[in-house]
Design an enzyme around this catalytic site. Sequence first.
Site, PDB file in Angstrom:
ATOM      1  N   ASP A  67       0.815  -1.211   0.000  1.00 55.80           N
ATOM      2  CA  ASP A  67       0.000   0.000   0.000  1.00 55.80           C
ATOM      3  C   ASP A  67       0.853   1.268   0.000  1.00 55.80           C
ATOM      4  O   ASP A  67       2.078   1.212   0.183  1.00 55.80           O
ATOM      5  CB  ASP A  67      -0.966   0.001   1.198  1.00 55.80           C
ATOM      6  N   ASN A 136      -7.987  -3.184  14.069  1.00 59.48           N
ATOM      7  CA  ASN A 136      -9.346  -3.558  13.649  1.00 59.48           C
ATOM      8  C   ASN A 136      -9.332  -4.733  12.661  1.00 59.48           C
ATOM      9  O   ASN A 136     -10.314  -5.006  12.009  1.00 59.48           O
ATOM     10  CB  ASN A 136     -10.066  -2.346  13.028  1.00 59.48           C
ATOM     11  N   HIS A 138      -7.399  -4.972   9.960  1.00 62.83           N
ATOM     12  CA  HIS A 138      -7.107  -4.661   8.555  1.00 62.83           C
ATOM     13  C   HIS A 138      -5.777  -5.269   8.109  1.00 62.83           C
ATOM     14  O   HIS A 138      -4.848  -5.429   8.900  1.00 62.83           O
ATOM     15  CB  HIS A 138      -7.188  -3.147   8.259  1.00 62.83           C
ATOM     16  N   GLU A 143      -9.716  -2.036   4.974  1.00 64.85           N
ATOM     17  CA  GLU A 143     -10.400  -1.741   6.222  1.00 64.85           C
ATOM     18  C   GLU A 143     -11.664  -2.589   6.358  1.00 64.85           C
ATOM     19  O   GLU A 143     -12.187  -3.100   5.361  1.00 64.85           O
ATOM     20  CB  GLU A 143     -10.804  -0.254   6.230  1.00 64.85           C
TER      21      GLU A 143
HETATM   22  C1  GLP Z   1      -0.824   0.172   8.703  1.00 64.53           C
HETATM   23  C2  GLP Z   1      -0.401  -0.514   7.382  1.00 64.53           C
HETATM   24  C3  GLP Z   1      -0.529  -2.010   7.476  1.00 64.53           C
HETATM   25  C4  GLP Z   1       0.056  -2.474   8.793  1.00 64.53           C
HETATM   26  C5  GLP Z   1      -0.800  -1.989   9.922  1.00 64.53           C
HETATM   27  C6  GLP Z   1      -0.235  -2.301  11.297  1.00 64.53           C
HETATM   28  O1  GLP Z   1      -1.957   0.939   8.609  1.00 64.53           O
HETATM   29  N1  GLP Z   1      -1.069  -0.065   6.228  1.00 64.53           N
HETATM   30  O2  GLP Z   1       0.101  -2.623   6.367  1.00 64.53           O
HETATM   31  O3  GLP Z   1       0.109  -3.874   8.838  1.00 64.53           O
HETATM   32  O4  GLP Z   1      -1.107  -0.624   9.813  1.00 64.53           O
HETATM   33  O5  GLP Z   1       0.823  -1.451  11.594  1.00 64.53           O
HETATM   34  P1  GLP Z   1       1.818  -1.658  12.772  1.00 64.53           P
HETATM   35  O6  GLP Z   1       2.683  -2.806  12.383  1.00 64.53           O
HETATM   36  O7  GLP Z   1       2.592  -0.374  12.868  1.00 64.53           O
HETATM   37  O8  GLP Z   1       1.014  -1.939  13.992  1.00 64.53           O
END
Ligand code: GLP
Length: 245
Positions: A67, A136, A138, A143
Amino acid sequence: MRIYKAKDYNEMSRKAASIIASQVTLKPNCVLGLATGSSPIGTYKNLVEWYNQGDLDFSQVTTVNLDEYKGLPRDNDQSYYYFMNEHLFSKVNINKERTFLPDGTEADSDAACKKYNETIHSVGGVDLQLLGIGHNGHIGFNEPSDSFEKETHCVTLSERTIQANTRFFASEKDVPRQAYTMGIQTIMAARKILLVVSGEDKAAAVNAAFFGPVTPQVPGSILQFHKNVILVADEAALSQCPKSI
Ligand code: GLP
């Protein structure tokens, strides 16, 4: 699904990196699907270390990231391109022309998504997809929603995700409200999936995704239908899962 229980973030990172390193060693011209966020930082750190020791060669590897924020140019230090460069691309011998992310600077969402889908198809799909998971549930920026989106699409980030990602920005208002993300079908088409997760704050999301019903309200739950998923999680992240695992 295979689950590796690590005692903490460092052990999780080493285990995940060793799985990626095996993939690169067994198939030097593989396609890695990569992720951003704090979860995979330690994994990248280990890969860089092993590269520096001469144990890994990225020269034939292709990467496609999950992304990118819509509206952030590559030189913005919060763009996912910047992140990847900082944590991996600039530190190993990967050919930068073989590293792909959605183009956050393309204002036309349809054009940006179409182009990224074409890129993913043109590299022949993903051999190993690295994922983190949001609070959540995702994955990428897919989402919670009423349906699973198939391919790359433009998403409006949920309040919860904006809150979670505010820590990386000067203030909440600086967090982009939209992003381009690979779709669920594309993620599911990866030949192998490796999800890394650490910390008690993720325990409910892990339990819902891997042991709850499969529903687009918990996007990560779709992974229960993938035949080659490896979950590498620390004890805190697994603390709400059934005791039997
Ligand atoms: C972000 C990214 C995801 C990631 C998630 C968790 O929004 N787009 O690809 O897996 O959140 O992030 P973190 O590893 O910092 O908790």
